[in-house]
Design a protein around this motif. Sequence first.
Motif, PDB file in Angstrom:
ATOM      1  N   LYS A 123       7.133  -0.666   2.297  1.00 21.41           N
ATOM      2  CA  LYS A 123       6.586  -1.697   1.881  1.00 21.41           C
ATOM      3  C   LYS A 123       5.198  -2.074   1.528  1.00 21.41           C
ATOM      4  O   LYS A 123       4.591  -3.020   0.783  1.00 21.41           O
ATOM      5  CB  LYS A 123       7.011  -3.364   2.514  1.00 21.41           C
ATOM      6  CG  LYS A 123       8.692  -3.369   2.444  1.00 21.41           C
ATOM      7  CD  LYS A 123       7.975  -4.743   4.143  1.00 21.41           C
ATOM      8  CE  LYS A 123       9.286  -5.022   4.750  1.00 21.41           C
ATOM      9  NZ  LYS A 123       9.142  -6.382   5.630  1.00 21.41           N
ATOM     10  N   VAL A 124       3.852  -1.017   1.342  1.00 24.83           N
ATOM     11  CA  VAL A 124       2.753  -1.023   1.259  1.00 24.83           C
ATOM     12  C   VAL A 124       2.489  -0.540   0.273  1.00 24.83           C
ATOM     13  O   VAL A 124       3.372   1.252  -0.261  1.00 24.83           O
ATOM     14  CB  VAL A 124       2.197  -0.898   2.488  1.00 24.83           C
ATOM     15  CG1 VAL A 124       0.464  -0.562   2.093  1.00 24.83           C
ATOM     16  CG2 VAL A 124       1.732  -1.365   3.607  1.00 24.83           C
ATOM     17  N   GLU A 125       1.705  -0.788  -0.637  1.00 21.75           N
ATOM     18  CA  GLU A 125       2.075  -0.096  -2.014  1.00 21.75           C
ATOM     19  C   GLU A 125       0.763  -0.122  -2.433  1.00 21.75           C
ATOM     20  O   GLU A 125       0.267  -0.714  -3.042  1.00 21.75           O
ATOM     21  CB  GLU A 125       3.464  -0.626  -2.615  1.00 21.75           C
ATOM     22  CG  GLU A 125       5.043  -0.636  -2.790  1.00 21.75           C
ATOM     23  CD  GLU A 125       5.426  -1.074  -4.479  1.00 21.75           C
ATOM     24  OE1 GLU A 125       4.601  -1.257  -5.524  1.00 21.75           O
ATOM     25  OE2 GLU A 125       6.312  -2.011  -4.104  1.00 21.75           O
ATOM     26  N   LEU A 126       0.081   1.647  -2.263  1.00 21.48           N
ATOM     27  CA  LEU A 126      -1.686   1.250  -2.977  1.00 21.48           C
ATOM     28  C   LEU A 126      -1.180   1.242  -3.980  1.00 21.48           C
ATOM     29  O   LEU A 126      -0.537   2.576  -5.010  1.00 21.48           O
ATOM     30  CB  LEU A 126      -2.108   2.690  -1.814  1.00 21.48           C
ATOM     31  CG  LEU A 126      -1.426   2.139  -0.090  1.00 21.48           C
ATOM     32  CD1 LEU A 126      -2.096   3.052   0.607  1.00 21.48           C
ATOM     33  CD2 LEU A 126      -2.640   1.520   0.080  1.00 21.48           C
ATOM     34  N   LYS A 127      -2.669   1.570  -4.564  1.00 17.85           N
ATOM     35  CA  LYS A 127      -2.201   1.556  -6.089  1.00 17.85           C
ATOM     36  C   LYS A 127      -3.727   3.648  -6.191  1.00 17.85           C
ATOM     37  O   LYS A 127      -4.077   3.012  -6.030  1.00 17.85           O
ATOM     38  CB  LYS A 127      -3.506   0.479  -6.442  1.00 17.85           C
ATOM     39  CG  LYS A 127      -3.812   0.490  -8.536  1.00 17.85           C
ATOM     40  CD  LYS A 127      -4.731  -0.193  -8.081  1.00 17.85           C
ATOM     41  CE  LYS A 127      -4.844  -0.654  -9.842  1.00 17.85           C
ATOM     42  NZ  LYS A 127      -5.992  -2.001 -10.841  1.00 17.85           N
TER      43      LYS A 127
END
Length: 184
Positions: free
Chosen positions: A44-48
């Motif tokens: 679920k964690v979407e890093l940029k």
Amino acid sequence: MKKIILSTLVVFSLASCKKESQKNEEGVATTDSTTILNKTEAAKVELKEISQQNLVENLSKKNDTLYVTNFFATWCGPCMMEIPHFKKKIEELKGKPVKFTFVDILDKAAWKDKVPAFARENNLENHIVLVDESKFDDTFFGNFKTWKGNGIPFTHFRKGDKTEEVEGSMSEEMLNEKINSLLK
């Protein structure tokens, strides 16, 4: 006879407590719910991912905000040693004109699972960006006084025209000293 039956039941009970990977009655491997939950949460964690140009723009902002940019990797022991100090300062300085950014540049293979899991575990989802170091051109390291990309952790501090740099792991005292000197 009772001892044999009791021993058999104990052995059977212990064998069935295996948690990680079991086979159900149909012989299909199953995993426990915590394994599934952890993978789902990390996913679920979407890093940029940002470009070199965006990173340089962030490093060179000259205003009244203190920008603390830390280059790290999840496999780097010294990097992980200083993370608790940064987390404490982030909490302490909440609402103040200070922006913390953690830049993972070295381990692109970990960007899908290890770095998002690390971000979630440490509540740093909004502070971590990803930059592909293979796309750095020769001018990138010219933005620093001392760092040439040869070691991490590396932390760059900027407030207005003032900058500080630290290559290597920082103690909590050293981090506090650097931040306090730039907030004056």
